[in-house]
Design an enzyme around this catalytic site. Structure first.
Site, PDB file in Angstrom:
ATOM      1  N   GLU A 218     -24.235  -0.065  -8.004  1.00  0.00           N
ATOM      2  CA  GLU A 218     -22.839  -0.785  -7.708  1.00  0.00           C
ATOM      3  C   GLU A 218     -23.513  -1.948  -6.937  1.00  0.00           C
ATOM      4  OE1 GLU A 218     -19.421   0.165  -4.790  1.00  0.00           O
ATOM      5  OE2 GLU A 218     -20.263   1.878  -5.588  1.00  0.00           O
TER       6      GLU A 218
ATOM      7  N   ASP B 123     -14.064  -2.005   4.187  1.00  0.00           N
ATOM      8  CA  ASP B 123     -15.398  -1.826   4.643  1.00  0.00           C
ATOM      9  C   ASP B 123     -15.385  -1.722   6.183  1.00  0.00           C
ATOM     10  OD1 ASP B 123     -17.144  -1.635   2.566  1.00  0.00           O
ATOM     11  OD2 ASP B 123     -16.573  -3.693   2.155  1.00  0.00           O
TER      12      ASP B 123
END
Lengths: 267, 400
Positions: free
Chosen positions: A50, A61
């Site tokens: 990914e 995140d």
């Protein structure tokens, strides 16, 4: 090229194990090293890659990936580097996806983005902040280019919402293991297995679990109920600590190997 | 396989703008909030409670002041100031905060989080949290905690925890990122009390609904005072909450020009500005599609303004829409123009405005001179300038 993902999950299923998916932002710590890191991940046993499109405002995140994205952006990383790294990963034989917040995709042009993924040989795109309601153009363009659409679902998703979202997924479904942001955790949330069970009642697609998986034991635990295990921050932490020289690359390969053992001896 | 018409079910749009660009983890909370807002809007008891707070706590209705001496510098136009600076906590921010605090109670949540730039919204949130007995965490860019140190102290005195955000540009944009991350993690018991008309649906609509009271009052006040509608309504625009609040009740009054004044910083041509509509492009930021300051890779570009409250690279989606359909117009006012107007209002009217608000006042000087002495301009005096004394003293070279 979503077929590469389908084949991967068919293979891992026949081997009675989960797939191991590794995450790395493009251009981190620089583009040349990123290529080596991906190679080390694959050599160590990561099944699919990914590639992160670094973004200035990554609200899904935690601090580790934020810092990596900032460093990558400071290096001038943009769409070109993302597609270049994607092609590199594909050439190394791993089914490969891009993970991107929606802003960079919309700015690049949705149709153009799908075409670029396709010409790099990419299998799909993970879109953590694209809601189904805003997906009209993306559904059309990703379908046209045969790109897997991987949406991220969460423990807070209602059954009706899961049905709505997973109906538009292809390739696999990304299940966020917990309510929170990316990053390593001491333990995998107990919510994860419940969420996967809920997803199974609405979709036959493979389900991969991410957020908070960083070691062999956690990978093994998740692999008992999921079809894929996604690891990101743990790889990035190695580079942040040991650099991307021989030492860092060796540790990346070792972690990949250890995780790949975890996904193999779970069942 | 043809693509399904998913967009048809979509919610919270203003033309192509608005919507929701957020992790799935937040959808349930956004749906819950939208439902709570909708049911509250239809509930006379809710409105009664909010009206009571306005009347007995924040000090509504706010008054109108005619600025006659200031007007001499604005082409002699009639200048009417809507005095949101006189609200409890010193700005219009309290209007939205009280509404959302009541909704928080209605949803049974015990903790609020908020972002703040200038500190006005943070102070208002900390105030409401104290009043309602809620736990409160305010995220503020580290750079802003320094230039707005007084407001940090105020929030702490009110019992809030202030988190200095060290990521990214260390300003409002990054404070919002951190607040969103907190919300994703703690959404079950936490309400994100967003301070402006940006963010995912229902925030742009809900915050507007809570700020409309400014325009509703002002429209009636101006009619009572002058017997006619104003020729133009002016307000500063960062995220755009005070502007949409005063604009919205005038939208159907086609004769009334609606003018938003954005922060031009050092000047749009320098690239160091926060004039999102004047100098940005359509894009996605913080959960909504609107005008955004961004580069060719969709990365947010850091904004720049002497005013912490306008220092934001996005803008509310309804403003983007009003701009595109030509119903509202947006101009940039640079730092020097704003500080000139700031000083002028101090010396001609005895009112120290917030530096944010000074952008609207500078716009009034421009528009007044363009329209001449027969024109009536309504300006949203969105906040007072106590918090800006240090910045202003530095700007004007006054010893502290």
């Amino acid at each position: 090229m979503s077929q590469a993902l389908t084949t991967l999950f068919a293979t891992t299923k026949s081997q009675n194990r989960a797939a191991l998916i590794g995450y790395l932002p493009a251009g981190f710590p620089n583009q040349r090293s990123a290529k080596k890191i991906i190679k080390a991940m694959i050599k160590g046993g990561v099944d699919a890659i990914e590639i992160g499109f670094p973004y200035s405002d990554p609200i899904m995140d935690g601090p580790v990936i934020q810092a990596a994205a900032d460093q990558s952006l400071a290096n001038g990383t943009g769409a070109k580097e993302v597609f270049e790294l994607l092609a590199h990963s594909v050439q190394l034989g791993a089914p490969s996806l891009v993970m991107s917040y929606w802003s960079p995709i919309e700015r690049y042009g949705v149709a153009k983005f799908a075409a670029a993924i396709s010409s790099a040989g990419g299998s799909g795109v993970i879109t953590p902040d694209l809601t189904i309601e805003e997906s009209g153009t993306w559904l059309a363009e990703s379908t046209k280019k045969d790109i897997a659409r991987v949406y991220v679902v969460a423990p807070s998703s209602s059954q009706a919402r899961l049905a709505l979202v997973t109906a538009q997924c292809s390739g696999f479904i990304y299940a966020a293991s917990l309510m929170g942001v990316t990053g390593t955790r001491d333990a995998v949330s107990g919510n994860a297995s419940d969420l996967v069970a809920k997803i199974r009642t609405t979709s036959n697609l493979p389900v991969a679990v991410g957020l908070g998986v960083s070691n062999k034991e956690q990978a093994r635990e998740v692999a008992r109920y999921a079809d894929g295990v996604i690891v990101g921050s743990a790889f990035i932490k190695i580079i942040q600590k040991s650099g991307a020289g021989r030492k860092g690359l060796r540790q990346i390969k070792e972690l990949a190997k250890s995780l790949s053992e975890g996904v193999r001896d779970a069942k | 396989m043809s693509a399904p018409e998913i967009n048809a079910q979509s919610v919270g749009h203003f033309g192509p703008y608005g919507g929701r660009f957020v992790p799935e983890a937040l959808i349930a909370a956004l749906d819950e909030l939208a439902a709570a807002h909708e049911s509250a809007q239809a509930d006379p008891e809710f409105q009664k409670e909010l009206d009571h707070l306005h009347a007995t706590y924040s000090g509504r209705p706010s008054i109108i002041t005619e600025a006659k001496r200031f007007a001499q510098h604005a082409g002699g136009a009639k200048i009417l100031l809507k005095r949101e600076d006189l609200n409890h906590t010193g700005s219009h921010k309290i209007n939205n905060v009280l509404g959302q605090a009541l909704l928080t109670k209605r949803m049974g949540k015990k903790r609020i989080i908020a972002e703040t730039g200038a500190g006005q919204h943070g102070v208002a949130s900390a105030t409401a949290a104290a009043l309602f007995g809620l736990e409160c965490v305010v995220y503020m860019g580290e750079a802003d905690t320094k230039r707005q140190a007084l407001n940090v102290a105020r929030m702490k005195l009110l019992g809030a925890e202030v988190v200095a955000v060290t990521q990214g540009s260390k300003t409002l944009k990054d404070a919002i990122n951190e607040a969103m991350r907190d919300w994703v993690t703690n959404v079950a018991d936490t309400h994100y009390l967003l301070g402006t008309v940006a963010g995912p649906h229902p925030f742009p609509t809900m915050v507007r609904d809570f700020q409309r009271i400014i325009g509703v009052e002002a429209r009636a006040q101006v009619l009572a005072l002058t017997g006619k509608l104003p020729d133009a309504v002016l307000a500063c625009v960062g995220g755009g909450s005070n502007a949409i609040g005063i604009f919205h009740p005038f939208i159907d009054d086609k004769s009334v020009r609606l003018i938003g004044l954005e922060a031009g910083g050092d000047g749009i041509e320098t690239g160091k500005h926060a004039a999102t509509i004047s100098g940005g492009k359509p894009g996605v930021l913080h959960g909504t599609r609107s005008y955004v300051l961004q580069d060719e890779n969709g990365q947010t570009v850091e904004s720049h303004s002497i005013s912490a409250g306008l220092d934001y690279p996005g803008v509310g989606p309804e403003h983007a829409f009003l701009n595109d359909i030509g119903r509202a117009e947006y101009r940039a006012i640079n730092d020097d123009q704003a500080m000139y107007a700031f000083s002028l209002l101090c010396k001609t009217e005895g009112i120290i405005p917030a530096i944010e608000t000074a952008h609207a006042l500078a716009g009034a000087l421009e528009i007044g001179n363009e329209l001449g002495p027969d024109a009536t301009l309504l300006i949203n005096l969105s906040g007072r300038g106590d918090k800006d004394v240090q910045t202003a003293a530095q700007y004007f070279g006054l010893p502290l």
